[in-house]
Design an enzyme around this catalytic site. Structure first.
Site, PDB file in Angstrom:
ATOM      1  CE  LYS A 132       2.550  15.181  -0.254  1.00  0.00           C
ATOM      2  NZ  LYS A 132       2.364  13.998   0.580  1.00  0.00           N
TER       3      LYS A 132
ATOM      4  CG  ASP B  72       3.765  10.100   0.637  1.00  0.00           C
ATOM      5  OD1 ASP B  72       4.909  10.256   1.094  1.00  0.00           O
ATOM      6  OD2 ASP B  72       2.951  11.035   0.499  1.00  0.00           O
TER       7      ASP B  72
HETATM    8  P1  NDP Z   1      -5.408  14.214   5.865  1.00  0.00           P
HETATM    9  O1  NDP Z   1      -5.734  15.459   6.616  1.00  0.00           O
HETATM   10  O2  NDP Z   1      -5.477  14.190   4.379  1.00  0.00           O
HETATM   11  O3  NDP Z   1      -6.390  13.019   6.415  1.00  0.00           O
HETATM   12  C1  NDP Z   1      -6.600  12.844   7.783  1.00  0.00           C
HETATM   13  C2  NDP Z   1      -7.426  11.574   8.032  1.00  0.00           C
HETATM   14  O4  NDP Z   1      -7.486  11.388   9.443  1.00  0.00           O
HETATM   15  C3  NDP Z   1      -8.864  11.641   7.537  1.00  0.00           C
HETATM   16  O5  NDP Z   1      -9.278  10.375   7.076  1.00  0.00           O
HETATM   17  C4  NDP Z   1      -9.643  12.032   8.814  1.00  0.00           C
HETATM   18  O6  NDP Z   1     -10.960  11.543   8.819  1.00  0.00           O
HETATM   19  C5  NDP Z   1      -8.842  11.267   9.852  1.00  0.00           C
HETATM   20  N1  NDP Z   1      -8.986  11.841  11.192  1.00  0.00           N
HETATM   21  C6  NDP Z   1      -8.363  12.939  11.696  1.00  0.00           C
HETATM   22  N2  NDP Z   1      -8.738  13.150  12.973  1.00  0.00           N
HETATM   23  C7  NDP Z   1      -9.626  12.153  13.279  1.00  0.00           C
HETATM   24  C8  NDP Z   1     -10.374  11.808  14.456  1.00  0.00           C
HETATM   25  N3  NDP Z   1     -10.281  12.539  15.584  1.00  0.00           N
HETATM   26  N4  NDP Z   1     -11.188  10.715  14.438  1.00  0.00           N
HETATM   27  C9  NDP Z   1     -11.280   9.965  13.310  1.00  0.00           C
HETATM   28  N5  NDP Z   1     -10.600  10.247  12.144  1.00  0.00           N
HETATM   29  C10 NDP Z   1      -9.787  11.328  12.154  1.00  0.00           C
HETATM   30  O7  NDP Z   1      -3.980  13.787   6.372  1.00  0.00           O
HETATM   31  P2  NDP Z   1      -2.872  12.877   5.610  1.00  0.00           P
HETATM   32  O8  NDP Z   1      -3.564  11.725   5.001  1.00  0.00           O
HETATM   33  O9  NDP Z   1      -2.037  13.743   4.759  1.00  0.00           O
HETATM   34  O10 NDP Z   1      -1.952  12.404   6.837  1.00  0.00           O
HETATM   35  C11 NDP Z   1      -2.419  11.449   7.790  1.00  0.00           C
HETATM   36  C12 NDP Z   1      -1.275  11.103   8.722  1.00  0.00           C
HETATM   37  O11 NDP Z   1      -0.252  10.419   8.001  1.00  0.00           O
HETATM   38  C13 NDP Z   1      -0.598  12.328   9.377  1.00  0.00           C
HETATM   39  O12 NDP Z   1      -0.347  12.027  10.725  1.00  0.00           O
HETATM   40  C14 NDP Z   1       0.708  12.459   8.622  1.00  0.00           C
HETATM   41  O13 NDP Z   1       1.729  12.994   9.424  1.00  0.00           O
HETATM   42  C15 NDP Z   1       1.003  11.005   8.290  1.00  0.00           C
HETATM   43  N6  NDP Z   1       1.893  10.855   7.135  1.00  0.00           N
HETATM   44  C16 NDP Z   1       3.035  10.147   7.322  1.00  0.00           C
HETATM   45  C17 NDP Z   1       3.912   9.956   6.286  1.00  0.00           C
HETATM   46  C18 NDP Z   1       5.160   9.176   6.554  1.00  0.00           C
HETATM   47  O14 NDP Z   1       6.055   9.185   5.702  1.00  0.00           O
HETATM   48  N7  NDP Z   1       5.250   8.478   7.672  1.00  0.00           N
HETATM   49  C19 NDP Z   1       3.655  10.490   4.941  1.00  0.00           C
HETATM   50  C20 NDP Z   1       2.385  11.183   4.827  1.00  0.00           C
HETATM   51  C21 NDP Z   1       1.553  11.370   5.909  1.00  0.00           C
HETATM   52  P3  NDP Z   1     -12.194  12.407   8.198  1.00  0.00           P
HETATM   53  O15 NDP Z   1     -12.195  12.138   6.720  1.00  0.00           O
HETATM   54  O16 NDP Z   1     -13.383  11.833   8.896  1.00  0.00           O
HETATM   55  O17 NDP Z   1     -11.931  13.846   8.543  1.00  0.00           O
END
Ligand code: NDP
Length: 287
Positions: free
Chosen positions: A71, A107
């Site tokens: 991306k 998105d």
């Molecule tokens: P990223 O890996 O880029 O980001 C993940 C985020 O989640 C970070 O901010 C991370 O925080 C946080 N996180 C993960 N685990 C924990 C935890 N245990 N406690 C607190 N914070 C946590 O993922 P994406 O942004 O790409 O995706 C996020 C979600 O969105 C996914 O579930 C994905 O499937 C969904 N999604 C859905 C779409 C749709 O069309 N419905 C499109 C795109 C994504 P930290 O920075 O502290 O690590």
């Protein structure tokens, strides 16, 4: 009359792509409108991206989606990038403008359309809390800011990542975007909408729930989840139990596909057919 056996090509480039369900929606829409178009899930490793984009040009493909890990990297090989995708810093959709390939990001736009069409709400003037600072959060926060949200509070576990994203997007969108480190349980006091844009609750960790206390939420606060697998996350179940309106991640997923269809074909998308095809592809009960 001469018959036209030429197929028009679209698809997704990524790694892995085997479980990406967008094609089921798009192919159902092409078929419904009698278009001889295809959507292919194409596995492309990082080192193959440049050649793959040359292939997109050589095949005259009508459009492509990009998923992990392409991306951000793809922006280097395109002719132009739309202003909001540039703010987000990522492209998930490429459209063709003559011989030029233009990067877009659908998105956040998909999320926004879900808020408007499925939840019947307008983010204009809203005070919104967004949990997370990853790719999904960036896209959602950018589009909410451009749609006129009054204030967006980004709540993230990782302080540096969250603070950096907020500083960057506040400068680019000129909107009021604040950062709050996620310490303990977050209480959404005085918000019109709460969005989970973290991966907490994503399959297989379906019992995980973001540390949020919904008891002090104002009545009518919309609770939205980006997680679409499962569609009914623990967060959404808890919101329902508190009598709050909810918006699931399937909505965002459907509308990013709907917007992609509009961009590529210029036709009105058969939204119900696309939704149904997606639910069937994901094996979710069709209402
Ligand atoms: P990223 O890996 O880029 O980001 C993940 C985020 O989640 C970070 O901010 C991370 O925080 C946080 N996180 C993960 N685990 C924990 C935890 N245990 N406690 C607190 N914070 C946590 O993922 P994406 O942004 O790409 O995706 C996020 C979600 O969105 C996914 O579930 C994905 O499937 C969904 N999604 C859905 C779409 C749709 O069309 N419905 C499109 C795109 C994504 P930290 O920075 O502290 O690590």
């Amino acid at each position: 009359m001469a018959r036209n056996f030429q197929a028009e090509l679209t698809g997704v480039l990524g790694s892995p792509v085997a479980e990406n369900p967008t094609g089921a929606m798009l192919e159902a829409a092409f078929a419904a409108l009698g278009l001889n178009w295809r959507y292919l899930n194409i596995e492309v490793p990082p080192e193959g991206l440049r050649a793959a984009i040359d292939g997109v040009r050589a095949f005259g493909m009508r459009g492509i989606n990009l998923t992990i890990p392409h991306k951000v990297a793809v922006m280097e090989w395109l002719d132009d990038v739309a202003p909001d995708a540039r703010m987000i810093g990522a492209v998930n959709t490429v459209r063709r403008d003559g011989a030029r390939l233009i990067g877009e990001n659908t998105d956040g736009k998909g999320f926004l359309r879900g808020v408007r069409q499925d939840a019947g709400r307008d983010p204009l003037g809203m005070r919104i809390a967004v949990l997370g600072a990853g790719g999904a959060a960036r896209a959602i926060v950018t589009e909410l800011a451009l749609a006129g949200a009054r204030e967006i509070v980004v709540v993230n576990r990782g302080v540096e990542r969250g603070a950096r994203m907020v500083e960057d997007l506040a400068a680019k969108t000129h909107a009021r975007i604040l950062f709050e480190p996620w310490r303990g349980v977050f209480a959404p006091l005085g918000f019109d909408m709460l969005v989970n844009a973290t991966s907490i609750g994503l399959f297989p960790d379906v019992d995980a729930m973001p540390p949020v206390d919904l008891a002090p939420a104002p009545p009518g606060m919309l609770v939205a989840d980006a997680v679409f697998n499962p569609p009914e996350t623990r967060l959404l179940a808890a919101a329902r139990a508190h009598g709050l309106p909810v918006l699931d991640g399937l909505s965002m997923l459907v509308y990013q596909g709907v917007i992609g269809f509009e961009i590529w074909t210029g036709r009105k998308p058969p939204e119900d057919i696309m939704k149904r095809a997606l639910l069937e592809a994901l094996d979710v009960a069709v209402p």
